[in-house]
Design a protein around this motif. Structure first.
Motif, PDB file in Angstrom:
ATOM      1  N   LYS A 111     -34.590 -17.611  12.387  1.00  0.00           N
ATOM      2  CA  LYS A 111     -34.139 -18.519  12.999  1.00  0.00           C
ATOM      3  C   LYS A 111     -34.354 -17.953  14.703  1.00  0.00           C
ATOM      4  O   LYS A 111     -34.989 -18.507  15.623  1.00  0.00           O
ATOM      5  CB  LYS A 111     -32.934 -19.241  12.941  1.00  0.00           C
ATOM      6  CG  LYS A 111     -32.661 -20.632  13.200  1.00  0.00           C
ATOM      7  CD  LYS A 111     -31.353 -20.984  12.537  1.00  0.00           C
ATOM      8  CE  LYS A 111     -31.048 -22.426  13.141  1.00  0.00           C
ATOM      9  NZ  LYS A 111     -29.701 -22.651  12.750  1.00  0.00           N
ATOM     10  N   ASP A 112     -33.712 -16.803  14.763  1.00  0.00           N
ATOM     11  CA  ASP A 112     -33.861 -16.164  16.364  1.00  0.00           C
ATOM     12  C   ASP A 112     -35.204 -15.680  16.889  1.00  0.00           C
ATOM     13  O   ASP A 112     -35.662 -15.991  17.879  1.00  0.00           O
ATOM     14  CB  ASP A 112     -32.934 -14.862  16.102  1.00  0.00           C
ATOM     15  CG  ASP A 112     -31.443 -15.166  16.220  1.00  0.00           C
ATOM     16  OD1 ASP A 112     -31.097 -16.171  16.917  1.00  0.00           O
ATOM     17  OD2 ASP A 112     -30.660 -14.512  15.800  1.00  0.00           O
TER      18      ASP A 112
ATOM     19  N   THR B 153     -32.033 -15.529   7.277  1.00  0.00           N
ATOM     20  CA  THR B 153     -32.256 -16.839   7.810  1.00  0.00           C
ATOM     21  C   THR B 153     -31.823 -16.788   8.960  1.00  0.00           C
ATOM     22  O   THR B 153     -32.661 -17.480   9.941  1.00  0.00           O
ATOM     23  CB  THR B 153     -31.251 -17.971   6.981  1.00  0.00           C
ATOM     24  OG1 THR B 153     -31.649 -17.633   5.416  1.00  0.00           O
ATOM     25  CG2 THR B 153     -31.762 -19.417   7.314  1.00  0.00           C
ATOM     26  N   ALA B 154     -30.787 -16.201   9.547  1.00  0.00           N
ATOM     27  CA  ALA B 154     -30.580 -16.207  11.104  1.00  0.00           C
ATOM     28  C   ALA B 154     -31.255 -15.475  11.683  1.00  0.00           C
ATOM     29  O   ALA B 154     -31.893 -15.999  12.831  1.00  0.00           O
ATOM     30  CB  ALA B 154     -29.291 -15.449  10.950  1.00  0.00           C
TER      31      ALA B 154
ATOM     32  N   ASN C 266     -20.058 -10.164  21.467  1.00  0.00           N
ATOM     33  CA  ASN C 266     -21.154 -10.804  21.928  1.00  0.00           C
ATOM     34  C   ASN C 266     -21.279 -11.415  23.221  1.00  0.00           C
ATOM     35  O   ASN C 266     -20.199 -11.470  23.973  1.00  0.00           O
ATOM     36  CB  ASN C 266     -21.390 -12.008  20.876  1.00  0.00           C
ATOM     37  CG  ASN C 266     -22.119 -11.662  19.694  1.00  0.00           C
ATOM     38  OD1 ASN C 266     -23.064 -10.784  19.531  1.00  0.00           O
ATOM     39  ND2 ASN C 266     -21.520 -12.062  18.552  1.00  0.00           N
TER      40      ASN C 266
ATOM     41  N   GLY D 152     -27.689 -19.503  24.786  1.00  0.00           N
ATOM     42  CA  GLY D 152     -26.604 -19.782  23.825  1.00  0.00           C
ATOM     43  C   GLY D 152     -25.204 -18.673  23.443  1.00  0.00           C
ATOM     44  O   GLY D 152     -24.726 -19.018  22.408  1.00  0.00           O
TER      45      GLY D 152
ATOM     46  N   PRO E 152     -29.162 -14.606  19.019  1.00  0.00           N
ATOM     47  CA  PRO E 152     -27.785 -15.270  19.094  1.00  0.00           C
ATOM     48  C   PRO E 152     -27.182 -15.643  17.876  1.00  0.00           C
ATOM     49  O   PRO E 152     -26.179 -15.433  17.489  1.00  0.00           O
ATOM     50  CB  PRO E 152     -28.064 -16.176  19.971  1.00  0.00           C
ATOM     51  CG  PRO E 152     -29.650 -16.723  20.090  1.00  0.00           C
ATOM     52  CD  PRO E 152     -30.105 -15.321  19.909  1.00  0.00           C
ATOM     53  N   GLU E 153     -28.360 -16.205  17.056  1.00  0.00           N
ATOM     54  CA  GLU E 153     -27.618 -16.586  15.511  1.00  0.00           C
ATOM     55  C   GLU E 153     -27.240 -15.401  14.728  1.00  0.00           C
ATOM     56  O   GLU E 153     -26.421 -15.324  13.897  1.00  0.00           O
ATOM     57  CB  GLU E 153     -28.809 -17.297  14.947  1.00  0.00           C
ATOM     58  CG  GLU E 153     -29.292 -18.706  15.370  1.00  0.00           C
ATOM     59  CD  GLU E 153     -28.095 -19.496  15.387  1.00  0.00           C
ATOM     60  OE1 GLU E 153     -27.317 -19.668  14.533  1.00  0.00           O
ATOM     61  OE2 GLU E 153     -27.988 -20.443  16.334  1.00  0.00           O
ATOM     62  N   THR E 154     -28.076 -14.425  14.813  1.00  0.00           N
ATOM     63  CA  THR E 154     -27.631 -13.079  13.980  1.00  0.00           C
ATOM     64  C   THR E 154     -26.492 -12.542  14.558  1.00  0.00           C
ATOM     65  O   THR E 154     -25.450 -12.008  13.785  1.00  0.00           O
ATOM     66  CB  THR E 154     -28.951 -12.069  14.100  1.00  0.00           C
ATOM     67  OG1 THR E 154     -29.956 -12.712  13.841  1.00  0.00           O
ATOM     68  CG2 THR E 154     -28.705 -10.941  12.928  1.00  0.00           C
ATOM     69  N   SER E 155     -26.206 -12.483  15.783  1.00  0.00           N
ATOM     70  CA  SER E 155     -25.321 -11.882  16.411  1.00  0.00           C
ATOM     71  C   SER E 155     -23.948 -12.464  15.928  1.00  0.00           C
ATOM     72  O   SER E 155     -22.945 -12.088  15.661  1.00  0.00           O
ATOM     73  CB  SER E 155     -25.275 -11.846  18.018  1.00  0.00           C
ATOM     74  OG  SER E 155     -26.611 -11.181  18.352  1.00  0.00           O
ATOM     75  N   LYS E 156     -23.949 -13.930  16.151  1.00  0.00           N
ATOM     76  CA  LYS E 156     -22.702 -14.975  15.695  1.00  0.00           C
ATOM     77  C   LYS E 156     -22.275 -14.604  14.429  1.00  0.00           C
ATOM     78  O   LYS E 156     -21.253 -14.254  13.895  1.00  0.00           O
ATOM     79  CB  LYS E 156     -22.864 -16.333  16.208  1.00  0.00           C
ATOM     80  CG  LYS E 156     -22.977 -16.525  17.582  1.00  0.00           C
ATOM     81  CD  LYS E 156     -23.083 -17.981  17.672  1.00  0.00           C
ATOM     82  CE  LYS E 156     -24.474 -18.556  17.636  1.00  0.00           C
ATOM     83  NZ  LYS E 156     -24.705 -19.824  18.122  1.00  0.00           N
ATOM     84  N   LEU E 157     -23.462 -14.625  13.392  1.00  0.00           N
ATOM     85  CA  LEU E 157     -22.996 -14.340  12.081  1.00  0.00           C
ATOM     86  C   LEU E 157     -22.465 -12.869  11.897  1.00  0.00           C
ATOM     87  O   LEU E 157     -21.651 -12.622  11.005  1.00  0.00           O
ATOM     88  CB  LEU E 157     -24.367 -14.206  11.280  1.00  0.00           C
ATOM     89  CG  LEU E 157     -24.287 -14.328   9.806  1.00  0.00           C
ATOM     90  CD1 LEU E 157     -23.040 -15.226   8.935  1.00  0.00           C
ATOM     91  CD2 LEU E 157     -25.495 -14.374   8.821  1.00  0.00           C
TER      92      LEU E 157
END
Ligand code: NAD
Length: 484
Positions: A66-67, A62-63, A186, A11, A163-168
């Motif tokens: 999720k990861d 939260t991110a 990223n 992702g 990926p979620e943390t990286s995007k945030l």
């Protein structure tokens, strides 16, 4: 040795080398005019790092959860975000003192003629930061704080495993910082690999020893100096006069916080043969009390990815097939064969032998090989025969044994009757040695690590010393040589 070769490209699209090169040029621009950012501007940036974390902590936790699939928000808060904020506050207090030039002795006889000498701490310029996934905030924004304290700009590459943390983090950095200060990149391994080909002024790499070798080969092209924060097998030694219950609580905490996915987690334990049963009983009690259930218990963290889950299970299978006794600490006797979150119960491996993969590679999970010994000298020799560890832990109260660990072994950190908190000693350098890392951050050493410590010599007046020691070589220079 170590991890590496395990990848995930779930992702996150790759970022092109051209894009990164363009961003790097922008970050380098301020240094075309000056290498002397003020203390005020450095503090302002660090305050914005704090603000970024504090104002978005819920979203960050939260991110991360999720990861991981399952990682308790409070765990992320205590070990990842709060740890970074508290460290940043410490650095803020120290900046003025750290920035001061360090006076040095001028060379005789120039000192008598008014020359002075000092070390000026100036920024390198732009520092690349490559972070792993296990504490994605503390291992990216944590070192950033010191990188900023030393007056640098930075470009961060977070791990593709989160990926979620990286995007945030990318989104938040774009909100709190200009692209002349800080950029987040990223992508997957291809992006990371291209990142290491950029001509940074310094690169901080935190990750596995295996990947570090590729990083070093890549940076060699531009002769970019590197700081390596790596892992390895950190031993625990249980010695004489030990409080077994409290020690095992600490040791097994190191294998269960973040499910042992921590660079300074105890990797394996050495214990006197006569005390093994006591160790097992206390480990069982600890898990029973802290995690009455594991599989769907949000307090117990998932293994980050199916690849790592399979790697860890393969370590246990390999040890079992080679004759080790496996003790699963699974209080509710849950079945882990079918599950959503890649959890592995804390597992002891008794009687491990050197041909088992678990004794050859960094574990980075909740598996604990327990090696027995009769003679403390054998423990010291074993540790010294192995690659130097990031951390070495001793539990016990024998002065003689403590002195042997301090004087006769080497490791990034030596820690007695405590596990893990060395990372929170903000004034101590944090780093490895040899295969567990080189360079360090935290404390004044961290500030200096991200600074170019430039030698400055100032003559009081224009002296032409070379007229005394340069050609033509005559009796006059002979006399000068004798005087020296
Ligand atoms: P890893 O080496 O697989 O990856 C770390 C980073 O390197 C990631 O961002 C990844 O994208 C990047 N990377 C991967 N291949 C690359 C390549 N060819 N070139 C350049 N970069 C590349 O490590 P990991 O699995 O993310 O983290 C676990 C390891 O990190 C363990 O060995 C652990 O001990 C170590 N670690 C060390 C510290 C420390 O402070 N000493 C802290 C945390 C983790």
């Amino acid at each position: 040795m170590g991890l590496g070769g395990i990848s995930s490209n779930d992702g996150l699209p790759e970022t092109s080398l051209d894009f990164m090169t363009e961003k790097l040029l922008k970050l380098k621009e301020p240094f075309l005019q000056s290498f002397n950012p003020s203390a005020k501007s450095r503090k302002d940036r660090i305050n914005r790092v704090i603000q970024l974390i504090e104002e978005n902590s819920d979203a960050l936790h939260t991110a991360i959860s999720k990861d991981f699939g399952s990682r308790h928000e409070q765990m992320s808060q205590l070990t990842d975000t709060l740890a970074t904020v508290s460290h940043a506050k410490h650095v803020l207090k120290k900046i003025d003192q750290w920035m001061k030039p360090e006076k040095r002795k001028a060379r005789f006889p120039l000192n008598l003629l008014g020359s002075s000498a000092y070390v000026q701490h100036q920024p390198y310029g732009v520092i690349g930061i490559i972070a792993p996934w296990n504490f994605p905030i503390s291992l990216s924004l944590g070192p950033l704080v010191e990188v900023f304290a030393a007056g640098n700009n930075a470009m961060i590459k977070l791990s593709e495993f989160v990926p979620e943390t990286s995007k945030l983090v990318e989104e938040l950095v774009n909100k709190y910082f200009s692209e002349e200060e800080l950029v987040v990149i990223n992508g997957g391994v291809e992006t990371s690999s291209n990142f290491t080909s950029l001509s940074f002024d310094h690169l901080l790499y935190t990750g596995s020893t295996a990947v570090a070798k590729k990083v070093c080969a890549a940076v060699a092209n531009n002769l970019v100096p590197v700081t390596l924060e790596l892992g390895g097998k950190s031993p625990v030694v249980i010695g004489d006069k030990v409080d077994m219950k409290k020690s095992v609580q600490q040791i097994m905490t190191g294998k269960t916080v973040n499910a042992g996915q921590i660079c300074i987690a105890p990797d394996y334990t050495f214990i006197p043969t006569a005390k093994v049963d006591e160790f097992i009983d206390n480990a069982r009690d600890f898990v029973q009390t802290s995690f009455p259930t594991l599989k769907n218990n949000p307090d117990y963290t998932s293994i980050i990815h199916l690849n790592h889950y399979e790697r860890l299970n393969a370590l246990v299978d390999d040890a079992r097939s080679k004759g080790a006794q496996i003790v699963e600490l699974n209080p509710a006797n849950e079945d882990f064969s079918q599950q959503e979150y890649h959890k592995i119960p804390p597992t002891l491996i008794l009687n491990p032998t050197e041909d088992m993969v678990v004794m050859q590679e960094e574990i980075f999970g909740p598996i604990m090989p327990v090696k027995t010994y009769e003679n403390f000298n054998d423990v010291v020799s074993y540790i010294n025969l192995k690659p130097k560890a990031l951390a070495l832990y001793y539990f016990g109260n024998s002065k003689e044994e403590i002195n042997r660990i301090i004087n006769d072994t080497s490791s990034g950190q030596a820690v007695f009757n405590e596990w893990g908190f060395q990372y929170a000693y903000d004034d101590l350098p944090f780093g490895g040695v040899g295969p567990s890392g080189s360079g360090a951050y935290h404390g004044k050493e961290g500030f200096k690590n991200f600074s170019h410590n430039r030698a400055v010599v100032k003559a009081q007046k224009l002296l032409n010393l070379w007229s005394m020691v340069g050609a033509p070589y005559t009796e006059k220079t002979d006399k000068a040589a004798k005087r020296f």
